[in-house]
Design a protein around this motif. Structure first.
Motif, PDB file in Angstrom:
ATOM      1  N   ARG A  95      26.735 -36.672 -15.972  1.00 27.81           N
ATOM      2  CA  ARG A  95      27.200 -38.058 -15.918  1.00 27.81           C
ATOM      3  C   ARG A  95      28.722 -38.133 -15.905  1.00 27.81           C
ATOM      4  NH1 ARG A  95      24.616 -40.923 -20.806  1.00 27.81           N
ATOM      5  NH2 ARG A  95      26.020 -42.584 -20.135  1.00 27.81           N
ATOM      6  N   ILE A  96      29.372 -37.281 -16.688  1.00 29.90           N
ATOM      7  CA  ILE A  96      30.837 -37.273 -16.704  1.00 29.90           C
ATOM      8  C   ILE A  96      31.377 -36.782 -15.367  1.00 29.90           C
ATOM      9  CG2 ILE A  96      32.883 -36.239 -17.770  1.00 29.90           C
ATOM     10  CD1 ILE A  96      31.366 -36.334 -20.453  1.00 29.90           C
ATOM     11  N   GLU A  97      30.763 -35.740 -14.803  1.00 29.57           N
ATOM     12  CA  GLU A  97      31.186 -35.256 -13.485  1.00 29.57           C
ATOM     13  C   GLU A  97      31.057 -36.356 -12.434  1.00 29.57           C
ATOM     14  OE1 GLU A  97      28.668 -31.855 -12.964  1.00 29.57           O
ATOM     15  OE2 GLU A  97      29.939 -30.563 -14.197  1.00 29.57           O
ATOM     16  N   ASP A 102      33.387 -40.711  -9.040  1.00 25.33           N
ATOM     17  CA  ASP A 102      33.343 -42.105  -8.605  1.00 25.33           C
ATOM     18  C   ASP A 102      34.546 -42.878  -9.117  1.00 25.33           C
ATOM     19  OD1 ASP A 102      32.594 -44.542  -7.576  1.00 25.33           O
ATOM     20  OD2 ASP A 102      31.113 -44.950  -9.118  1.00 25.33           O
ATOM     21  N   GLY A 103      34.797 -42.806 -10.409  1.00 26.94           N
ATOM     22  CA  GLY A 103      35.975 -43.419 -10.993  1.00 26.94           C
ATOM     23  C   GLY A 103      35.865 -44.877 -11.370  1.00 26.94           C
ATOM     24  N   ASP A 104      34.791 -45.577 -10.979  1.00 32.12           N
ATOM     25  CA  ASP A 104      34.724 -47.003 -11.287  1.00 32.12           C
ATOM     26  C   ASP A 104      33.369 -47.394 -11.886  1.00 32.12           C
ATOM     27  OD1 ASP A 104      35.837 -49.540 -11.454  1.00 32.12           O
ATOM     28  OD2 ASP A 104      34.991 -50.149  -9.527  1.00 32.12           O
ATOM     29  N   THR A 105      32.820 -46.533 -12.701  1.00 32.68           N
ATOM     30  CA  THR A 105      31.540 -46.811 -13.339  1.00 32.68           C
ATOM     31  C   THR A 105      31.765 -47.070 -14.825  1.00 32.68           C
ATOM     32  OG1 THR A 105      31.164 -44.478 -13.856  1.00 32.68           O
ATOM     33  CG2 THR A 105      30.343 -45.267 -11.717  1.00 32.68           C
ATOM     34  N   LEU A 106      30.724 -47.522 -15.484  1.00 33.05           N
ATOM     35  CA  LEU A 106      30.803 -47.707 -16.924  1.00 33.05           C
ATOM     36  C   LEU A 106      31.118 -46.384 -17.612  1.00 33.05           C
ATOM     37  CD1 LEU A 106      30.455 -49.282 -19.568  1.00 33.05           C
ATOM     38  CD2 LEU A 106      27.996 -48.909 -19.352  1.00 33.05           C
ATOM     39  N   VAL A 124      37.109 -31.142 -23.694  1.00 37.39           N
ATOM     40  CA  VAL A 124      36.507 -32.019 -22.696  1.00 37.39           C
ATOM     41  C   VAL A 124      37.518 -32.296 -21.579  1.00 37.39           C
ATOM     42  CG1 VAL A 124      35.472 -34.297 -22.286  1.00 37.39           C
ATOM     43  CG2 VAL A 124      34.977 -33.059 -24.405  1.00 37.39           C
ATOM     44  N   VAL A 125      38.756 -32.548 -21.960  1.00 37.64           N
ATOM     45  CA  VAL A 125      39.813 -32.792 -20.968  1.00 37.64           C
ATOM     46  C   VAL A 125      39.948 -31.580 -20.060  1.00 37.64           C
ATOM     47  CG1 VAL A 125      42.299 -33.177 -20.674  1.00 37.64           C
ATOM     48  CG2 VAL A 125      41.052 -34.413 -22.453  1.00 37.64           C
ATOM     49  N   GLU A 126      39.964 -30.413 -20.668  1.00 37.88           N
ATOM     50  CA  GLU A 126      40.121 -29.169 -19.893  1.00 37.88           C
ATOM     51  C   GLU A 126      38.909 -28.905 -19.004  1.00 37.88           C
ATOM     52  OE1 GLU A 126      40.358 -24.435 -20.854  1.00 37.88           O
ATOM     53  OE2 GLU A 126      41.447 -25.802 -22.188  1.00 37.88           O
ATOM     54  N   ARG A 127      37.708 -29.062 -19.559  1.00 41.85           N
ATOM     55  CA  ARG A 127      36.486 -28.766 -18.814  1.00 41.85           C
ATOM     56  C   ARG A 127      36.353 -29.597 -17.533  1.00 41.85           C
ATOM     57  NH1 ARG A 127      30.677 -27.902 -21.460  1.00 41.85           N
ATOM     58  NH2 ARG A 127      31.644 -25.878 -21.694  1.00 41.85           N
ATOM     59  N   PHE A 128      36.751 -30.869 -17.617  1.00 41.24           N
ATOM     60  CA  PHE A 128      36.577 -31.765 -16.471  1.00 41.24           C
ATOM     61  C   PHE A 128      37.882 -32.061 -15.741  1.00 41.24           C
ATOM     62  CE2 PHE A 128      33.041 -32.597 -19.334  1.00 41.24           C
ATOM     63  CZ  PHE A 128      31.979 -32.408 -18.476  1.00 41.24           C
ATOM     64  N   GLY A 129      38.980 -31.436 -16.166  1.00 35.88           N
ATOM     65  CA  GLY A 129      40.268 -31.663 -15.513  1.00 35.88           C
ATOM     66  C   GLY A 129      40.700 -33.112 -15.574  1.00 35.88           C
ATOM     67  N   LEU A 130      40.531 -33.727 -16.739  1.00 37.75           N
ATOM     68  CA  LEU A 130      40.822 -35.152 -16.892  1.00 37.75           C
ATOM     69  C   LEU A 130      42.303 -35.406 -17.104  1.00 37.75           C
ATOM     70  CD1 LEU A 130      37.913 -36.057 -19.328  1.00 37.75           C
ATOM     71  CD2 LEU A 130      37.960 -36.335 -16.832  1.00 37.75           C
ATOM     72  N   GLU A 131      42.732 -36.545 -16.606  1.00 39.38           N
ATOM     73  CA  GLU A 131      44.079 -37.033 -16.876  1.00 39.38           C
ATOM     74  C   GLU A 131      44.069 -38.526 -16.649  1.00 39.38           C
ATOM     75  OE1 GLU A 131      46.607 -36.575 -12.898  1.00 39.38           O
ATOM     76  OE2 GLU A 131      45.991 -34.647 -13.709  1.00 39.38           O
ATOM     77  N   ALA A 132      44.979 -39.193 -17.319  1.00 37.63           N
ATOM     78  CA  ALA A 132      45.057 -40.660 -17.173  1.00 37.63           C
ATOM     79  C   ALA A 132      46.479 -41.029 -16.804  1.00 37.63           C
ATOM     80  CB  ALA A 132      44.655 -41.332 -18.462  1.00 37.63           C
ATOM     81  N   SER A 133      46.610 -41.867 -15.818  1.00 41.03           N
ATOM     82  CA  SER A 133      47.916 -42.374 -15.432  1.00 41.03           C
ATOM     83  C   SER A 133      48.262 -43.540 -16.348  1.00 41.03           C
ATOM     84  CB  SER A 133      47.910 -42.858 -13.984  1.00 41.03           C
ATOM     85  OG  SER A 133      47.524 -41.816 -13.141  1.00 41.03           O
ATOM     86  N   ALA A 134      49.517 -43.628 -16.709  1.00 44.74           N
ATOM     87  CA  ALA A 134      49.949 -44.710 -17.608  1.00 44.74           C
ATOM     88  C   ALA A 134      49.986 -46.031 -16.921  1.00 44.74           C
ATOM     89  CB  ALA A 134      51.321 -44.400 -18.181  1.00 44.74           C
TER      90      ALA A 134
END
Length: 134
Positions: A95-97, A102-106, A124-134
């Motif tokens: 679900r996280i992948e 997609d980027g626009d789901t719940l 979790v950040v590392e596993r999925f390569g997550l980042e958030a733009s400010a």
């Protein structure tokens, strides 16, 4: 129709709203004690659930689904899997992948909430390569 507001309660006089109690119960069932989840994260989560609800209120299973994403993000892959099993951990990871793709789901909004609230585990950040733009 205006949606019902969530209530944290006041000095123990007025109880927590049903939606927050439902989320607390779902978190507890996943081995994440609700008291370690900041109240603003829970309030935002239930508001996101209401935004994505098909009817006037989220379906009961929606609280469990949201809690799975939050618990995975807050516990990290290893603790989540140890507490909830390999099958559920794999389901939540898929679900996280999908949310990242997609980027626009719940689910994506809940992951982003965990990032911005700084409650997400670095694993979790590392596993999925997550980042958030400010």
């Amino acid at each position: 129709m205006a949606r019902r507001r969530s209530s944290l309660g006041l000095f123990g006089i007025f109880g927590r709203s049903e939606d927050l109690r439902a989320l607390d119960g779902a978190l507890r069932a996943l081995d994440l004690h609700p008291r370690v989840v900041p109240e603003p994260v829970k309030l935002t989560s239930v508001n996101l659930l209401k935004d994505h609800a098909i009817g006037p209120e989220p379906a009961p299973q929606a609280y469990r689904a949201a809690a799975e994403i939050l618990a995975y993000c807050m516990l990290g892959p290893d603790l989540f899997e140890a507490a909830n099993g390999t099958d559920l951990a794999g389901d939540v990871e898929r679900r996280i992948e999908a949310a990242v793709a997609d980027g626009d789901t719940l689910d994506a909004q809940l992951v982003l909430l965990a990032i911005h609230a700084r409650v997400i585990q670095p694993a979790v950040v590392e596993r999925f390569g997550l980042e958030a733009s400010a």
